[in-house]
Write a protein that holds these residues in place. Sequence first.
Motif, PDB file in Angstrom:
ATOM      1  N   GLU A  26     -21.558  75.909  14.214  1.00 21.60           N
ATOM      2  CA  GLU A  26     -22.129  76.574  15.387  1.00 21.60           C
ATOM      3  C   GLU A  26     -21.037  77.265  16.207  1.00 21.60           C
ATOM      4  OE1 GLU A  26     -24.981  75.549  19.237  1.00 21.60           O
ATOM      5  OE2 GLU A  26     -24.105  73.904  18.086  1.00 21.60           O
ATOM      6  N   ARG A  27     -19.916  76.569  16.405  1.00 20.79           N
ATOM      7  CA  ARG A  27     -18.804  77.170  17.164  1.00 20.79           C
ATOM      8  C   ARG A  27     -18.266  78.418  16.473  1.00 20.79           C
ATOM      9  NH1 ARG A  27     -17.432  71.709  17.692  1.00 20.79           N
ATOM     10  NH2 ARG A  27     -15.879  71.883  16.031  1.00 20.79           N
ATOM     11  N   GLU A  28     -18.153  78.357  15.165  1.00 21.96           N
ATOM     12  CA  GLU A  28     -17.654  79.514  14.411  1.00 21.96           C
ATOM     13  C   GLU A  28     -18.604  80.705  14.536  1.00 21.96           C
ATOM     14  OE1 GLU A  28     -14.649  79.832  12.801  1.00 21.96           O
ATOM     15  OE2 GLU A  28     -14.233  77.902  13.751  1.00 21.96           O
ATOM     16  N   LEU A  29     -19.885  80.439  14.463  1.00 24.06           N
ATOM     17  CA  LEU A  29     -20.861  81.525  14.594  1.00 24.06           C
ATOM     18  C   LEU A  29     -20.837  82.121  15.994  1.00 24.06           C
ATOM     19  CD1 LEU A  29     -23.820  79.995  12.586  1.00 24.06           C
ATOM     20  CD2 LEU A  29     -22.415  81.947  11.912  1.00 24.06           C
ATOM     21  N   GLU A  30     -20.734  81.247  17.002  1.00 22.03           N
ATOM     22  CA  GLU A  30     -20.682  81.737  18.378  1.00 22.03           C
ATOM     23  C   GLU A  30     -19.417  82.552  18.637  1.00 22.03           C
ATOM     24  OE1 GLU A  30     -21.201  78.167  20.669  1.00 22.03           O
ATOM     25  OE2 GLU A  30     -23.393  78.294  20.552  1.00 22.03           O
ATOM     26  N   ALA A  31     -18.346  82.224  17.936  1.00 25.84           N
ATOM     27  CA  ALA A  31     -17.066  82.912  18.125  1.00 25.84           C
ATOM     28  C   ALA A  31     -16.915  84.128  17.208  1.00 25.84           C
ATOM     29  CB  ALA A  31     -15.921  81.934  17.886  1.00 25.84           C
ATOM     30  N   ASP A  32     -17.975  84.481  16.502  1.00 20.96           N
ATOM     31  CA  ASP A  32     -17.921  85.601  15.551  1.00 20.96           C
ATOM     32  C   ASP A  32     -16.767  85.439  14.568  1.00 20.96           C
ATOM     33  OD1 ASP A  32     -20.152  86.887  16.674  1.00 20.96           O
ATOM     34  OD2 ASP A  32     -18.896  87.844  18.200  1.00 20.96           O
ATOM     35  N   ALA A  33     -16.631  84.242  14.020  1.00 22.19           N
ATOM     36  CA  ALA A  33     -15.547  83.933  13.087  1.00 22.19           C
ATOM     37  C   ALA A  33     -15.696  84.726  11.799  1.00 22.19           C
ATOM     38  CB  ALA A  33     -15.538  82.443  12.780  1.00 22.19           C
ATOM     39  N   ASP A  34     -14.630  84.734  11.060  1.00 24.11           N
ATOM     40  CA  ASP A  34     -14.586  85.389   9.761  1.00 24.11           C
ATOM     41  C   ASP A  34     -15.689  84.825   8.860  1.00 24.11           C
ATOM     42  OD1 ASP A  34     -13.188  86.942   7.610  1.00 24.11           O
ATOM     43  OD2 ASP A  34     -12.901  84.905   6.811  1.00 24.11           O
ATOM     44  N   CYS A  35     -16.365  85.680   8.136  1.00 17.30           N
ATOM     45  CA  CYS A  35     -17.501  85.228   7.322  1.00 17.30           C
ATOM     46  C   CYS A  35     -17.049  84.296   6.200  1.00 17.30           C
ATOM     47  CB  CYS A  35     -18.294  86.407   6.776  1.00 17.30           C
ATOM     48  SG  CYS A  35     -17.395  87.497   5.685  1.00 17.30           S
ATOM     49  N   ALA A  36     -15.859  84.483   5.660  1.00 22.36           N
ATOM     50  CA  ALA A  36     -15.378  83.600   4.592  1.00 22.36           C
ATOM     51  C   ALA A  36     -15.221  82.169   5.123  1.00 22.36           C
ATOM     52  CB  ALA A  36     -14.062  84.105   4.025  1.00 22.36           C
ATOM     53  N   LYS A  37     -14.667  82.033   6.317  1.00 24.11           N
ATOM     54  CA  LYS A  37     -14.507  80.710   6.908  1.00 24.11           C
ATOM     55  C   LYS A  37     -15.875  80.086   7.180  1.00 24.11           C
ATOM     56  CE  LYS A  37     -12.104  78.236  10.548  1.00 24.11           C
ATOM     57  NZ  LYS A  37     -11.280  78.305  11.755  1.00 24.11           N
ATOM     58  N   THR A  38     -16.810  80.879   7.644  1.00 23.45           N
ATOM     59  CA  THR A  38     -18.161  80.389   7.921  1.00 23.45           C
ATOM     60  C   THR A  38     -18.834  79.936   6.626  1.00 23.45           C
ATOM     61  OG1 THR A  38     -18.314  81.896   9.799  1.00 23.45           O
ATOM     62  CG2 THR A  38     -20.373  80.991   8.975  1.00 23.45           C
ATOM     63  N   LEU A  39     -18.670  80.712   5.560  1.00 24.27           N
ATOM     64  CA  LEU A  39     -19.242  80.319   4.272  1.00 24.27           C
ATOM     65  C   LEU A  39     -18.654  79.001   3.782  1.00 24.27           C
ATOM     66  CD1 LEU A  39     -19.338  83.757   2.444  1.00 24.27           C
ATOM     67  CD2 LEU A  39     -21.304  82.346   3.074  1.00 24.27           C
ATOM     68  N   HIS A  40     -17.362  78.827   3.981  1.00 27.32           N
ATOM     69  CA  HIS A  40     -16.704  77.571   3.606  1.00 27.32           C
ATOM     70  C   HIS A  40     -17.319  76.393   4.354  1.00 27.32           C
ATOM     71  CE1 HIS A  40     -13.631  77.488   0.706  1.00 27.32           C
ATOM     72  NE2 HIS A  40     -12.712  78.188   1.350  1.00 27.32           N
ATOM     73  N   LEU A  41     -17.541  76.572   5.654  1.00 32.47           N
ATOM     74  CA  LEU A  41     -18.133  75.508   6.457  1.00 32.47           C
ATOM     75  C   LEU A  41     -19.557  75.186   6.004  1.00 32.47           C
ATOM     76  CD1 LEU A  41     -16.869  76.388  10.035  1.00 32.47           C
ATOM     77  CD2 LEU A  41     -16.406  74.295   8.765  1.00 32.47           C
ATOM     78  N   VAL A  42     -20.322  76.213   5.690  1.00 33.60           N
ATOM     79  CA  VAL A  42     -21.693  75.991   5.207  1.00 33.60           C
ATOM     80  C   VAL A  42     -21.656  75.235   3.880  1.00 33.60           C
ATOM     81  CG1 VAL A  42     -23.792  77.110   4.347  1.00 33.60           C
ATOM     82  CG2 VAL A  42     -22.681  77.971   6.418  1.00 33.60           C
TER      83      VAL A  42
END
Length: 91
Positions: A26-42
């Motif tokens: 959730e924090r990564e999405l709110e911070a508009d984080a890099d999509c690769a990092k977000t995919l890793h978290l998912v």
Amino acid sequence: MGHVAANKDNLIKRVKRIAGQIQALERELEADADCAKTLHLVAATRGAINGLMEEIIEDHARAHVADPSLNAEQRSQGVEELLEAIRRYSK
């Protein structure tokens, strides 16, 4: 459900780790984080949930299907409960 109660502390620890992963996502999405990092978290979160599900399925199968002290009706009910959980999970 004595088999879950016997392993309750470990299961709660796993759930809390998963909750932490969800919060990080959730924090990564709110911070508009890099999509690769977000995919890793998912992917990591999904893996953690899959592991939790596998552990509970195994415990259920051992306690409600494979236990030799169960009668046929109890085993049948255990199988049906297990199959319903798997059906819901796989959707």
